[in-house]
Scaffold this motif. Sequence first.
Motif, PDB file in Angstrom:
ATOM      1  N   ILE A 409      43.676  42.870  -8.514  1.00 50.11           N
ATOM      2  CA  ILE A 409      43.352  41.656  -9.268  1.00 50.11           C
ATOM      3  C   ILE A 409      43.998  40.510  -8.512  1.00 50.11           C
ATOM      4  O   ILE A 409      45.214  40.475  -8.344  1.00 50.11           O
ATOM      5  N   HIS A 410      43.171  39.607  -8.001  1.00 53.59           N
ATOM      6  CA  HIS A 410      43.726  38.572  -7.125  1.00 53.59           C
ATOM      7  C   HIS A 410      44.152  37.356  -7.924  1.00 53.59           C
ATOM      8  O   HIS A 410      43.699  37.154  -9.063  1.00 53.59           O
ATOM      9  N   PRO A 411      45.009  36.516  -7.338  1.00 49.00           N
ATOM     10  CA  PRO A 411      45.412  35.281  -8.017  1.00 49.00           C
ATOM     11  C   PRO A 411      44.190  34.376  -8.212  1.00 49.00           C
ATOM     12  O   PRO A 411      43.227  34.471  -7.442  1.00 49.00           O
ATOM     13  N   GLN A 413      40.991  32.563 -10.518  1.00 46.12           N
ATOM     14  CA  GLN A 413      39.930  33.164 -11.304  1.00 46.12           C
ATOM     15  C   GLN A 413      38.960  33.943 -10.427  1.00 46.12           C
ATOM     16  O   GLN A 413      38.652  33.518  -9.322  1.00 46.12           O
ATOM     17  N   CYS A 414      38.534  35.086 -10.903  1.00 46.09           N
ATOM     18  CA  CYS A 414      37.569  35.884 -10.142  1.00 46.09           C
ATOM     19  C   CYS A 414      36.167  35.497 -10.574  1.00 46.09           C
ATOM     20  O   CYS A 414      35.813  35.604 -11.727  1.00 46.09           O
ATOM     21  N   ARG A 415      35.381  35.044  -9.593  1.00 39.77           N
ATOM     22  CA  ARG A 415      34.017  34.625  -9.905  1.00 39.77           C
ATOM     23  C   ARG A 415      33.008  35.597  -9.346  1.00 39.77           C
ATOM     24  O   ARG A 415      31.991  35.196  -8.790  1.00 39.77           O
ATOM     25  N   ARG A 416      33.306  36.865  -9.448  1.00 39.14           N
ATOM     26  CA  ARG A 416      32.321  37.805  -8.905  1.00 39.14           C
ATOM     27  C   ARG A 416      31.157  37.941  -9.865  1.00 39.14           C
ATOM     28  O   ARG A 416      31.319  37.795 -11.073  1.00 39.14           O
ATOM     29  N   ASN A 422      31.745  41.049  -4.918  1.00 36.11           N
ATOM     30  CA  ASN A 422      33.007  40.337  -4.857  1.00 36.11           C
ATOM     31  C   ASN A 422      32.806  38.831  -4.877  1.00 36.11           C
ATOM     32  O   ASN A 422      31.736  38.338  -4.567  1.00 36.11           O
ATOM     33  N   CYS A 423      33.866  38.117  -5.244  1.00 34.63           N
ATOM     34  CA  CYS A 423      33.807  36.654  -5.162  1.00 34.63           C
ATOM     35  C   CYS A 423      34.346  36.217  -3.802  1.00 34.63           C
ATOM     36  O   CYS A 423      34.566  37.033  -2.918  1.00 34.63           O
ATOM     37  N   ASP A 424      34.571  34.914  -3.636  1.00 37.33           N
ATOM     38  CA  ASP A 424      34.975  34.403  -2.333  1.00 37.33           C
ATOM     39  C   ASP A 424      36.442  34.629  -2.001  1.00 37.33           C
ATOM     40  O   ASP A 424      36.862  34.426  -0.877  1.00 37.33           O
ATOM     41  N   HIS A 425      37.235  34.993  -2.984  1.00 36.96           N
ATOM     42  CA  HIS A 425      38.663  35.169  -2.726  1.00 36.96           C
ATOM     43  C   HIS A 425      38.882  36.263  -1.682  1.00 36.96           C
ATOM     44  O   HIS A 425      38.275  37.325  -1.762  1.00 36.96           O
ATOM     45  N   PRO A 426      39.740  35.982  -0.689  1.00 41.84           N
ATOM     46  CA  PRO A 426      39.898  36.956   0.401  1.00 41.84           C
ATOM     47  C   PRO A 426      40.392  38.333  -0.058  1.00 41.84           C
ATOM     48  O   PRO A 426      40.226  39.300   0.669  1.00 41.84           O
ATOM     49  N   TRP A 427      40.972  38.450  -1.212  1.00 42.35           N
ATOM     50  CA  TRP A 427      41.444  39.762  -1.657  1.00 42.35           C
ATOM     51  C   TRP A 427      40.451  40.469  -2.549  1.00 42.35           C
ATOM     52  O   TRP A 427      40.645  41.620  -2.904  1.00 42.35           O
ATOM     53  N   CYS A 428      39.412  39.775  -2.971  1.00 39.16           N
ATOM     54  CA  CYS A 428      38.532  40.314  -4.009  1.00 39.16           C
ATOM     55  C   CYS A 428      37.916  41.643  -3.567  1.00 39.16           C
ATOM     56  O   CYS A 428      37.344  41.739  -2.491  1.00 39.16           O
ATOM     57  N   GLY A 429      38.035  42.643  -4.410  1.00 37.65           N
ATOM     58  CA  GLY A 429      37.412  43.935  -4.132  1.00 37.65           C
ATOM     59  C   GLY A 429      38.265  44.879  -3.298  1.00 37.65           C
ATOM     60  O   GLY A 429      37.837  45.989  -3.006  1.00 37.65           O
TER      61      GLY A 429
HETATM   62 ZN   LIG Z   1      37.279  37.857  -7.175  1.00 33.50          ZN
END
Ligand SMILES: [Zn+2]
Length: 627
Positions: A409-411, A413-416, A422-429
């Motif tokens: 769970i990345h810092p 908000q997750c917009r997947r 996955n969303c754009d966050h580099p850690w997502c997924g």
């Molecule tokens: Zn995400």
Amino acid sequence: MKPVFDVPFELIDLQKFDYALEGVSFQQLIRMPNAVYASTSDSAEATAYLAVEDFLHATVKGLWEAFWSQDEPMPFSVACLYKENLKFYQAENAIASGRLGSLCASGVLLKNPRHPHGKWDNLLELALLRPGIQSLVGESEQQPSLHVLGEALFYALRMLISRRLSRQNLPLSSNSAFVLLVDSQYGGVVKVEGDVNKMDFDVNNVYKCAAEWIQRHARIAVSPVDRIWNKLGNANWGDIGALQFAGLPKHSIEDLAADHGCRLQTRRLERQLGDTRVNGSGLFRFQQHGVSPEIVEVQDESVKLESESLKQEVGSVLWLEDSNWERGYHINQIRSNGELPYYIASPVEDPGKSLFLYVGSHPSQLEPAWEDMNLWYLVQRQTKVLTIMKQKGLSGKYLPQLSASGRIIHPGQCRRPSSGGNCDHPWCGTPILVTSPVGETVADMVSEGHFGVDEAIRCCHDCLSALSTASSEGIRHGDIRPENVICVRSGESRPYFVLIGWGHAILEDRDRPAMNLHFSSTYALQEGKLCSASDAESLVYMLYFACGGAFPDLDSVEGELQWRETSWSRRLIQQKLGDVSTVLKAFADYVDSLCGTPYPMDYDIWLRRFKRSIREEDHGKEIDASV
Ligand SMILES: [Zn+2]
């Protein structure tokens, strides 16, 4: 802006596929005419059609020979689709008879002797040659225009329906269809997946019911549009290649990709870079690398930095989610398995407990490196293996236990998208694996001088017990080395050893073991496979090393095989282990007699002998009854 559709292939899989194809030649004989320089004449268009056909032919031929058979004839053919009647023809014939303008697609078909021209239900994949695929790509997203996508959906649905209505017994994975979209430079892949039985068919309004089916029951994945043909009309084979048909290949992608290390080594020899191979920290660091030490030197610093971003810090809390729950872990310690970091962590709700926590590679890392393959084995594959072991009811004191697995769970908000991805966050997924118990690795024990006679005998017993449990369901470890055995000390009970690192486990015949110059069995080095005694052979090498035995300073498979042959024939390994214990020496003799034969290991006899030996050492003290 984030793409609207999921991608049909994860980058890590494409990367493995790309490594696997290094040794495979794809011979394209008809070059794609360059759109910039070619006129818009019919002859250029005809050549483009023939080039697409040749591209498909070279692709299936190369893949067939690489993954299935060099000797058996290829069971596929390539044909083009005629717009007026949607039947298949040879492009050359159609062009010769002046029907170029009526060609609408090229397809790969399963050969069917009763229908040499090809039938729709034998169609495996279709390529649509449409001018300007790339220019049709919207500004902010790398996906083709709706018009071309609509055409792709039409053909994909037609493929699925034809397979459904087919009276042939098709060995196809019949619920998904691939359509390639190409122009004379660029290409992309559309995958449509779904059960056409669920279509509410309405003869009076076929398009409406098809559209409804697509909305309700289909999963559509669209790859980014990538450059395929260079200015000379040669294909960049790394970027495209979505063949799917049933019948398990003889060689897995993993096998062929595993040879990447050998090819790198050969390349370095060719370039006479051989002298720099063993680095400052010498033998020990060198042998910790699963595939080939050369990989250490050629790794790209920028890639290292990129994976750095996912490293956790001591004191931080990492959150993990599964479909049902969220869980936090305090990071207490950073460890290394020789090449990759992992962590000792405590669940937030149970701070007294210690667990191993592994952070996987991000599914869409932009510049995937070879290390990511190792990370993939460490996290994704190991999660699969441990899950299967759990499902089969394989557990025991000497096997690791899957404590949790899921995604980070990345810092922020997750917009997947709700459909997944996955969303754009580099850690997502990013996948996470948590296992128990924790302990000190044999590698660490050896370097700190904590590995003695008692430890050697216990370690051998405990690892054999783990191997025996796994082999009862046909599972082999395939990667026994000092970093993959830990010594667990907990409270009152006597220390014991657990065999960890199951990412390279052999679950089925086509899986390949890890290649490790020092610890792989002879059979693994020669054949890339394990025989019944192979894990035990690796265990013997590990104990030989842990008890102070020396390995030669070699870096070639040939040299290592030679060393094994000489050492066994002179009984050097047995002698070394004999200095430690007679039962270890006898065990090494037994393993030597079994290596390379089809005879199964008799685990029970040796577990009893080791137990008796441990009991003697303990002077009759009570010993754990579990095997
Ligand atoms: Zn995400």
